[in-house]
Every structure is written in C-alpha cells, then in structure tokens.
Design a protein around this motif. Structure first.
Motif, mmCIF file in Angstrom:
data_model
loop_
_atom_site.group_PDB
_atom_site.id
_atom_site.type_symbol
_atom_site.label_atom_id
_atom_site.label_comp_id
_atom_site.label_asym_id
_atom_site.label_seq_id
_atom_site.Cartn_x
_atom_site.Cartn_y
_atom_site.Cartn_z
ATOM 1 N N GLY A 222 -52.359 23.910 -35.719
ATOM 2 C CA GLY A 222 -51.340 23.624 -34.718
ATOM 3 C C GLY A 222 -50.980 22.153 -34.647
ATOM 4 N N HIS A 223 -50.995 21.469 -35.803
ATOM 5 C CA HIS A 223 -50.628 20.054 -35.808
ATOM 6 C C HIS A 223 -49.165 19.888 -35.406
ATOM 7 C CE1 HIS A 223 -50.878 15.814 -37.062
ATOM 8 N NE2 HIS A 223 -49.573 15.985 -37.236
ATOM 9 N N LYS A 224 -48.915 19.031 -34.418
ATOM 10 C CA LYS A 224 -47.571 18.798 -33.911
ATOM 11 C C LYS A 224 -47.166 17.345 -34.156
ATOM 12 C CE LYS A 224 -48.051 22.196 -30.152
ATOM 13 N NZ LYS A 224 -49.460 22.564 -30.416
ATOM 14 N N THR A 225 -45.877 17.129 -34.293
ATOM 15 C CA THR A 225 -45.333 15.780 -34.441
ATOM 16 C C THR A 225 -44.310 15.530 -33.346
ATOM 17 O OG1 THR A 225 -45.694 15.791 -36.830
ATOM 18 C CG2 THR A 225 -44.098 14.211 -35.973
ATOM 19 N N TYR A 226 -44.469 14.412 -32.660
ATOM 20 C CA TYR A 226 -43.652 14.057 -31.501
ATOM 21 C C TYR A 226 -42.864 12.776 -31.767
ATOM 22 C CZ TYR A 226 -46.666 17.325 -28.918
ATOM 23 O OH TYR A 226 -47.341 18.428 -28.484
ATOM 24 N N ASP A 227 -41.735 12.648 -31.100
ATOM 25 C CA ASP A 227 -40.898 11.449 -31.153
ATOM 26 C C ASP A 227 -41.068 10.685 -29.841
ATOM 27 O OD1 ASP A 227 -38.907 9.519 -31.247
ATOM 28 O OD2 ASP A 227 -37.337 10.893 -31.914
ATOM 29 N N LEU A 228 -41.663 9.481 -29.919
ATOM 30 C CA LEU A 228 -41.852 8.670 -28.718
ATOM 31 C C LEU A 228 -40.575 7.951 -28.296
ATOM 32 C CD1 LEU A 228 -45.361 7.075 -29.341
ATOM 33 C CD2 LEU A 228 -44.710 8.514 -27.404
ATOM 34 N N ASN A 229 -39.593 7.865 -29.215
ATOM 35 C CA ASN A 229 -38.302 7.250 -28.890
ATOM 36 C C ASN A 229 -38.460 5.849 -28.312
ATOM 37 O OD1 ASN A 229 -35.476 7.281 -28.806
ATOM 38 N ND2 ASN A 229 -35.443 8.002 -26.680
ATOM 39 N N GLY A 230 -39.338 5.067 -28.927
ATOM 40 C CA GLY A 230 -39.535 3.690 -28.491
ATOM 41 C C GLY A 230 -40.562 3.509 -27.398
ATOM 42 N N GLY A 231 -41.102 4.582 -26.896
ATOM 43 C CA GLY A 231 -42.111 4.475 -25.850
ATOM 44 C C GLY A 231 -43.478 4.121 -26.412
ATOM 45 N N THR A 232 -44.421 3.833 -25.527
ATOM 46 C CA THR A 232 -45.775 3.458 -25.946
ATOM 47 C C THR A 232 -46.845 4.293 -25.257
ATOM 48 O OG1 THR A 232 -45.864 1.720 -24.249
ATOM 49 C CG2 THR A 232 -45.088 1.081 -26.449
ATOM 50 N N THR A 233 -46.455 5.236 -24.428
ATOM 51 C CA THR A 233 -47.423 6.097 -23.741
ATOM 52 C C THR A 233 -46.961 7.547 -23.817
ATOM 53 O OG1 THR A 233 -46.327 5.808 -21.604
ATOM 54 C CG2 THR A 233 -48.103 4.260 -22.143
#
Length: 508
Positions: A222-233
């Motif tokens: 269930g490895h997922k990839t997320y986009d932080l969109n410039g965030g740090t948390t």
C-alpha cells in the motif's frame, strides 16, 4: 535522510510518539528464541555484561537454513534504555551458544542518580543545536554506553529547521551528573543535492477509487505517494489521475516527479524482496510512503522514521528534483538500517550508515535495469552536472576519504562513508581500471572482485545479523568476515576477498 530510532536502535516512542518502533510479532518461534537468548545471556553474564538489574526486549530474529538464530535485543538497566547496549545473540541449532555481537564494553553503574534536572538538561541541549525555531521535542533518562564509558544521561530531542528547509531532530545526550554534552547526532539524515530522474515509461502500482486512479501500490504494502505542494508538514494530497497516466516526462507536469518517486519506491521494495526476502523496510509487509514537492527550491531529500516516509524536494538553481532511483534506494535503506543495526548517525557508525544507503541505493539502480539510468557506482549522478560521490575513488568528490585513518571520525558522515564505499567497490568490482572506474588501493595491493550479488549478500547479512548501533570500521570488518564465513565458508575466496578489500582501505 531521517531515522528517529535512537543510538543503540532503541525506540524513541517516549520522545516522539509518532516514532514508535513497529511491534514485534508474537509468534511462538520468536518468543521462544527471545527466551532462550536471554537465558544464554545470563548464563554467560561475564562476557555479555549482564547483571540482575538488566532486562531485554526483542527487536528481531534472523533464522538460518540450518536452524541457527540471531536474536537482536534492546538492553535496559534499572528500567532505563541503554543506548549503545543493543546486541545480537547468536544461537546454534539445538540452542548452542555462539556468542554475541555488541559494542558496549562496561555495564552501567548501579544506583546512579541524576543531579541535573530535566529542564536544565533541555537548556543545554537547546544550546547544542544550530537549527532555527529550536524547541525541546522530548526528553528521557537513559544510560549512555558511550565512547567514554557508561553513564546516566538525558536524551533530549531538539526540533527545529535548518536554513535550507530541512527539518532537524537533534538528539543530545546530556550527562545527568555534570550537565555536559556527552554526544549528539542528527535524526534527520540528509542527502546533499538534487536532480531530476527521468525513468522513461514505466509501470506504476495504482488503485482505482471513486472514478480516479491513485498512486497507491497495493501489491507493495500500500505504498502511497503524496504531493506536498510546497508544504513542509503533513502528508499533502494523494496523487491521483482520471486516466491512470501520471506525468508527461516534463517538470511542467508536477505528476512527473510523483511518478519517479513512486517508481523508485517500487523498485526498492522489489530489490529487497527478490534479493533478500525482506518484506518491506521493517520486514513486516507494511509500506512507507513518499512525499514530493517539499518546500520551495529545496535541493535535498530525507528519510524520516517519525513519519515512516521519504521526502523529496524539487531542487534549486542548478539542481533538479531528487527523485532518481539511487536516491530512492538510498533513502529507504536508511529505514532498513534503522530497523536492523540502528547505526548511529555520527562518527564511524554514521559513515557506515551512509555507506550502507549508498551501497544498496547502487544495487537498487542495478536491479532496475532501466536503460535511462544504467547501473553504476556513482551516487546522485542524475542530480547535477557532477555526481555527489564516487565509489571507485571517493576522494574524487574533493571531500570523501579513500582510506581509513584515525581522523575519520571528525568527517561529516557523507564523507567518512567513502572508506566503506571504496571497500564495497573493491569487493564487488576489484581494483584498477574497469568499465565503472579506476580504483586504487591504499596498500598497493591488487583485488579481484566477487560481483555485486555476493558483495551485497555479505553486506546485508553483516548489517542485519552482526552490526550494532555503534559498530565502527574495525567492527564492520569483523561483521562482514563473519557474514562471508556464514555464506561461503571461512576458507572461501569470498572470505579472503573481504579481508583483502578491508586491508586495501587500511582497515586491518
């Protein structure tokens, strides 16, 4: 690159709740191995430094084909963690005693009392950090089995942020009697640069949900990839697509980088599973996750135990996103190291920690057999105009060490790693000119390599079976020789080549 398990491989759940170690399976064979290992420790208390005030918890059990078991344990004294007291108990078939692998040289002092207060220790630790927005994130009382003897200390985790945007979790050991700093190490393990990796058209593990497709690889835990969109948390947004096609190969499409990261995670998972039978970073079938587009112009990447995730920046001037295959393998290997030997991220153990990630990051790249990024012994060659590190002759980067010396412990861990990287290249490829480089030896000897498969198998067994949190280069020589003897025999060519390759980098 990040690991919030602490010195000695002990869990920091008391410090950072999110950083708790995975639970140990309660299967009867593991429980039986634990009981037998502790009984043997007590029976050999003179050499194992065990007394009545100590207790142990199970970290891992490696079982060989012949029934021999290698039981990795945490050590506690008076109920307090002993940092650097972790050990591996080696049991032969039929419960015969084969000794231990441990770094601790003296048992903790009994009845030690803290004369320095917790708040005062926190102030000392804050002063030891150079990060901004410093704060005490957690404190616990421990025994530190350090280089200067075992003493009662506070382990203080100081959170903050470095100037380049990398989060900091500095672990500071403050002597509970004197208030002096005994040791410190950074919990966030960083790679030095970034560059884009264009892997071409590759398969991705995805999941259909709500009329869209998500970067959620059910076949790999269930490895997922997320986009932080410039965030740090936080985790950001799970990357999804209406067409099950992610990215277009250009940086103008932000899903391109997400596809690279997701692919790198899959290749790394497959490498460990197919090569060593390891089922995920913790060997429990549970996937980590990836975060891309971290911060702004962030030319770095890191692994974090506290989120059990990889994080990639987009790079800055002269750099590209740090989502190459060898970086993905490097980052996730920090998680493997954290959940096995727990090599502390400073001095010689830190150099071995970094080298382990370079070694397996390289082998991940070879295993992919991707024509857009053929396997080599260069680290981060896709990240900028010149590689970050060179395994054939590490000093080519201008900072790394080719050969061991007593001054090695003063180098940054990315540079002290050069000795182990050089060793591995000599072990796998050999000395002199080859298609991959031109590797000298420090003693003028000639080495004939044994190949990646055998060299990797030896390093993996040494890491998972013999190394402990404070293994230094001399200890790494012993660990890899033990691993070579286990795998190929003490009279084998492989064993002799391991010995020769260490001597060739001045580790004797």
């Amino acid at each position: 690159m990040r690991r919030t398990t602490v010195l000695g491989g002990l869990a920091t759940a008391a410090l950072l709740a999110a950083a708790a170690l995975p639970g140990v399976a309660a299967a009867a064979p593991a429980a039986d191995a634990f009981t037998r290992a502790v009984a043997q420790l007590k029976a050999h208390s003179g050499s194992t430094l065990v007394d009545d005030g100590q207790s142990f918890t199970l970290r891992d059990v490696v079982t060989d084909a012949d029934g021999a078991q290698h039981v990795r344990l945490h050590r506690y004294a008076d109920g307090l963690p002993v940092l650097g007291g972790d050990l591996v108990v080696h049991l032969g078939s039929g419960n015969s005693w084969r000794g231990t692998s441990q770094s601790m040289t003296a048992a903790p002092r009994r009845g030690a009392k803290a004369t320095v207060g917790r708040a005062a220790a926190g102030q000392v630790a804050l002063a030891a950090s150079t990060a901004t927005a410093r704060r005490v994130a957690g404190t616990q009382l421990v025994y530190d089995a350090g280089d200067t003897g075992t003493a009662l200390a506070y382990e203080v985790v100081v959170g903050g942020m470095y100037a380049d945007g990398t989060p900091s979790e500095l672990h500071v050991l403050v002597d509970a009697s004197t208030g002096a700093v005994r040791d410190s190490w950074e919990g966030v393990q960083r790679e030095g640069t970034g560059n884009t990796f264009h892997s071409g058209t590759v398969p991705l593990g995805t999941t259909a949900a709500g009329g869209t497709y998500q970067l959620n690889d059910g076949a790999r835990g269930g490895h997922k990839t997320y986009d932080l969109n410039g965030g740090t948390t936080g985790t950001g947004a799970l990357v999804s697509s209406a067409t099950n096609v992610f990215g277009d190969g250009t940086l103008a499409n932000r899903q391109t980088v997400a596809a690279d990261a997701h692919y790198g995670a899959a290749v790394t998972w497959d490498f460990y599973k197919n090569t060593f039978g390891r089922n995920g970073i913790r060997n429990d079938g549970v996937a980590a996750y990836s975060r891309v587009h971290y911060s702004s112009n962030y030319a770095n990447a890191f692994w974090s135990d506290s989120c059990f995730c990889m994080t990639y920046g987009d790079g800055g001037s002269g750099w590209y996103p740090l989502t190459s295959l060898d970086v993905a393998g490097h980052e996730m290997t920090h998680g493997v190291t954290s959940n096995t030997a727990g090599l502390v991220y400073r001095g010689e153990p830190g150099g071995l920690n970094e080298a382990t990630s370079d070694i397996f990051g390289t082998l991940v790249e070879f295993s992919a057999a991707n024509g857009n990024d053929p396997g080599d012994y260069l680290i981060g060659e896709k990240l900028r105009s010149t590689p970050l590190r060179y395994m054939d002759k590490p000093s080519r980067d201008g900072s790394s060490a080719d050969c061991w010396s007593s001054s090695l412990r003063f180098l940054d861990v990315h540079y002290s790693s050069g000795v182990a990287n050089h060793f591995f290249y000599l072990l796998a490829v050999g000395s002199g000119a080859s298609a991959y480089g031109n590797s000298p030896t420090c003693n003028g000897s000639t080495i004939t390599g044994i190949g990646n498969a055998k060299a990797g198998a030896i390093w993996y067994r040494a890491l998972t079976t013999y190394m402990t949190s404070r293994t230094n280069y001399a200890g790494a020589r012993t660990a890899t020789l033990s691993a070579a003897a286990d795998l190929y025999g003490s009279g084998s060519t492989e064993y002799q080549t391991v010995a020769a390759a260490w001597s060739a980098v001045n580790v004797n």
